[in-house]
Design a protein around this motif. Structure first.
Motif, mmCIF file in Angstrom:
data_model
loop_
_atom_site.group_PDB
_atom_site.id
_atom_site.type_symbol
_atom_site.label_atom_id
_atom_site.label_comp_id
_atom_site.label_asym_id
_atom_site.label_seq_id
_atom_site.Cartn_x
_atom_site.Cartn_y
_atom_site.Cartn_z
ATOM 1 N N PRO A 89 0.818 -1.216 0.000
ATOM 2 C CA PRO A 89 0.000 0.000 0.000
ATOM 3 C C PRO A 89 0.853 1.268 0.000
ATOM 4 C CG PRO A 89 0.178 -0.836 2.214
ATOM 5 C CD PRO A 89 0.919 -1.815 1.332
ATOM 6 N N GLU A 90 0.185 2.401 -0.063
ATOM 7 C CA GLU A 90 0.895 3.684 -0.022
ATOM 8 C C GLU A 90 1.549 3.901 1.334
ATOM 9 O OE1 GLU A 90 -0.169 8.467 -0.283
ATOM 10 O OE2 GLU A 90 -1.459 7.020 -1.299
ATOM 11 N N ALA A 91 0.894 3.437 2.388
ATOM 12 C CA ALA A 91 1.420 3.593 3.748
ATOM 13 C C ALA A 91 1.336 2.263 4.481
ATOM 14 C CB ALA A 91 0.647 4.663 4.512
ATOM 15 N N SER A 92 2.288 2.011 5.350
ATOM 16 C CA SER A 92 2.259 0.795 6.161
ATOM 17 C C SER A 92 1.271 0.929 7.314
ATOM 18 C CB SER A 92 3.652 0.498 6.723
ATOM 19 O OG SER A 92 4.555 0.184 5.695
ATOM 20 N N VAL A 93 1.316 2.078 7.981
ATOM 21 C CA VAL A 93 0.532 2.292 9.194
ATOM 22 C C VAL A 93 -0.171 3.635 9.139
ATOM 23 C CG1 VAL A 93 0.667 2.693 11.702
ATOM 24 C CG2 VAL A 93 2.030 0.874 10.660
ATOM 25 N N LEU A 104 0.720 8.980 9.474
ATOM 26 C CA LEU A 104 0.966 7.876 8.544
ATOM 27 C C LEU A 104 2.439 7.515 8.494
ATOM 28 C CD1 LEU A 104 -1.966 8.550 7.666
ATOM 29 C CD2 LEU A 104 -1.240 8.110 5.308
ATOM 30 N N LEU A 105 2.705 6.224 8.592
ATOM 31 C CA LEU A 105 4.054 5.693 8.409
ATOM 32 C C LEU A 105 4.186 5.321 6.935
ATOM 33 C CD1 LEU A 105 6.787 4.634 9.513
ATOM 34 C CD2 LEU A 105 5.653 2.465 10.006
ATOM 35 N N PHE A 182 5.225 5.783 17.388
ATOM 36 C CA PHE A 182 6.209 4.838 17.916
ATOM 37 C C PHE A 182 5.541 3.840 18.851
ATOM 38 C CE2 PHE A 182 9.660 3.361 20.630
ATOM 39 C CZ PHE A 182 10.646 3.081 19.697
ATOM 40 N N ALA A 183 4.617 4.315 19.691
ATOM 41 C CA ALA A 183 3.931 3.430 20.632
ATOM 42 C C ALA A 183 3.122 2.368 19.904
ATOM 43 C CB ALA A 183 3.017 4.250 21.546
ATOM 44 N N LEU A 201 10.949 -3.453 19.478
ATOM 45 C CA LEU A 201 9.860 -3.683 18.528
ATOM 46 C C LEU A 201 9.378 -2.376 17.925
ATOM 47 C CD1 LEU A 201 8.498 -6.448 17.737
ATOM 48 C CD2 LEU A 201 10.038 -6.536 19.695
ATOM 49 N N GLY A 202 9.325 -1.321 18.733
ATOM 50 C CA GLY A 202 8.936 -0.026 18.198
ATOM 51 C C GLY A 202 9.894 0.441 17.129
ATOM 52 N N LEU A 203 11.174 0.253 17.392
ATOM 53 C CA LEU A 203 12.209 0.667 16.451
ATOM 54 C C LEU A 203 12.182 -0.204 15.195
ATOM 55 C CD1 LEU A 203 14.417 2.814 16.379
ATOM 56 C CD2 LEU A 203 15.973 1.150 17.426
ATOM 57 N N LEU A 204 12.070 -1.511 15.395
ATOM 58 C CA LEU A 204 12.103 -2.442 14.269
ATOM 59 C C LEU A 204 10.928 -2.230 13.326
ATOM 60 C CD1 LEU A 204 13.671 -4.869 13.093
ATOM 61 C CD2 LEU A 204 12.110 -6.353 14.372
ATOM 62 N N PHE A 205 9.715 -2.136 13.883
ATOM 63 C CA PHE A 205 8.542 -1.968 13.029
ATOM 64 C C PHE A 205 8.503 -0.584 12.393
ATOM 65 C CE2 PHE A 205 6.995 -5.799 15.149
ATOM 66 C CZ PHE A 205 6.425 -6.472 14.075
ATOM 67 N N SER A 206 9.031 0.406 13.075
ATOM 68 C CA SER A 206 9.094 1.738 12.477
ATOM 69 C C SER A 206 9.997 1.737 11.243
ATOM 70 C CB SER A 206 9.623 2.764 13.488
ATOM 71 O OG SER A 206 8.737 2.923 14.566
#
Length: 483
Positions: A89-93, A104-105, A182-183, A201-206
């Motif tokens: 998609p255009e954005a992950s999150v 939006l991430l 981040f949360a 996990l916050g860092l990795l998924f970001s």
């Protein structure tokens, strides 16, 4: 079918992504492999079914796959040639907030940072060092403890990731938008944001959202398993479904057995061949909280207050950092939050095969205490309604699963835990127990390759990959045996 009269080099019990990955490594090395699966289809958490109404195809468990598309091993397999199609998609999150636009991430670090106000520079400073070699970082982060290939990069990640997510967010960011984003990423850890290591996990998924957009799979998550099955059959792997293994006596003559199961099941099936001390230690393995999940057949897209939320495969619903931290802490202490942190996935927004024309599917789950049977339907729907007024009016049908439903669906999900076990200290590094090679057992013929081994939960296949590598180091010394 009775396999006890047959002979294979390898027998794998369970066909989740790790069992399938292990099979591909071992069969690719020229070994004969048999996979035994208790259910009528393979896949573990990779299944797609019409849970609500005909024509609405819902992912039963895993739905969006950032680690799948970035997996150091899975991306080396020719799965696209076997029917797999990622949809990015255009954005992950998207992270909706009360009274303002959603955050939006996006794939672009700069575009994401622009939405973070005064925290733009801080966000770029936090994330950008890891984007210089994200593949190298992921190859080390998704590996068991050992000598990393990129020690300085991993050390930087570790120094930040070991911190509690709440402390990390508050120390780096001044405003709520960046903290909330981040949360929401850190919430995937399924333990309190005040605990050490939740920052990882916050860092990795970001950062994954800036490498590839979190994809869904055309036709459903089951297509990952089906593409792997097609590839394995090309390698000569034999797969038998509807074959529940309760005793090693049901297995063929074989050199090595891999359990793509929980430690509980390993102990139950193979306990009499393992040392009592090993059984005692794996019996104290912590699985962590469970989940309550809902699927909906919808008359249209989710009516988010900020329609930009429809650009993302995943919506983190939970509000501000303080709200998400409170909810996750309550779950860890055995309570049910009134305003839970939730993951909402919008597969049909990007994959029209998921629902009839003009209609949509909805998917969401929240974290609950292990073994919970509380019906969270109203709480979940109210939380979505908070950011998408009118959501309930578009529901055509609903389906829910509590922790006991998840355990019945897959015995790996002990207490409804879907990630293979709590990833807090020390289990993030030593799972299922502290051992020189975590995939081995005291019996040289028996191995474990599930998400209860490093690097833990997620559709990445790396647990199976490293377990298979452990087998290959020993296979030349092993003779075939029948139990």
């Amino acid at each position: 079918m009775d396999f006890t009269s047959e002979e294979y080099d390898i027998c794998i019990i369970g066909s989740g992504p790790n069992g399938l990955a292990a099979a591909s490594v071992l069969a690719g090395s020229g070994l004969s492999v048999l996979i035994l699966e208790a259910s009528d289809t393979i896949g573990g958490g990779l299944r797609t079914k019409e849970l609500t109404l005909p024509g609405f195809h819902h992912d039963v468990c895993s739905a969006a796959h950032p680690m799948g598309i970035l997996s150091p091993y899975l991306k080396t397999l020719p799965l696209e040639k076997h029917g797999l199609k990622w949809i990015e998609p255009e954005a992950s999150v998207a992270h909706p907030l009360d009274g303002e636009s959603a955050v939006l991430l996006k794939l672009s670090l700069e575009e994401t940072a622009k939405e973070l106000g005064k925290d733009k520079k801080s966000y770029i400073k936090l994330i950008s060092p890891f984007l210089k070699n994200p593949e190298g970082l992921l190859s080390d982060a998704l590996a068991p403890l050992g000598i990393p290939k990129h020690p300085f990069l991993l050390a930087r990640f570790g120094l930040l990731g070991l911190q509690p997510a709440k402390s990390l967010a508050n120390s780096w960011f001044k405003e709520e938008r960046a903290k909330a984003l981040f949360a929401g990423c850190a919430g995937h850890a399924i333990f309190p944001l005040e605990k050490f290591l939740s920052g990882a996990l916050g860092l990795l998924f970001s950062l994954t959202g800036h490498v590839r957009s979190w994809p869904v799979v055309e036709g459903g998550s089951a297509m990952i398993a089906k593409s792997m099955e097609s590839y394995l059959k090309e390698l000569g792997v034999k797969i038998k479904t509807n074959y529940k293994v309760s005793s090693l006596a049901q297995l063929p003559k074989t050199k090595a057995i891999l359990f793509d199961t929980s430690p509980d099941q390993l102990g139950s099936v193979a306990g009499n061949t393992l040392s009592s001390s090993y059984i005692q230690r794996i019996s104290s393995y912590k699985y962590g909280p469970g989940v309550f999940k809902m699927d909906w057949a919808l008359d249209g897209p989710i009516p988010w207050k900020d329609p930009n939320c429809l650009k993302a495969s995943t919506v983190h619903v939970g509000g501000k950092l303080s709200e998400i931290a409170k909810a996750e802490s309550e779950v860890w202490s055995g309570k049910h939050p009134d305003r839970p942190y939730m993951l909402v996935v919008q597969q049909s927004q990007f994959d029209p095969t998921r629902a009839p024309k003009g209609k949509h599917t909805g998917y969401a789950y929240c974290h609950v205490p292990s073994g919970s049977t509380k019906d969270m339907t109203e709480i979940i729907e109210n939380q979505i309604e908070r950011f998408a007024p009118g959501f309930k009016d578009g529901i055509l049908a609903r389906h829910s699963m509590n922790t006991k439903d998840f355990y019945s669906y897959n015995l790996n999900y002990v207490g409804g835990a879907i990630t293979g076990g709590a990833a807090d200290l020390p289990q993030a590094f030593f799972r299922p127990i502290a051992r020189m090679n975590p995939y081995t057992t005291p019996n040289p013929h028996i191995y474990i390759c599930s998400a209860s081994t490093p690097p833990g939960g997620g559709v990445h296949g790396m647990c199976g990959y490293y377990a298979a590598k452990a087998v290959l180091k020993k296979i030349h010394k092993l003779k075939s045996i029948r139990y």
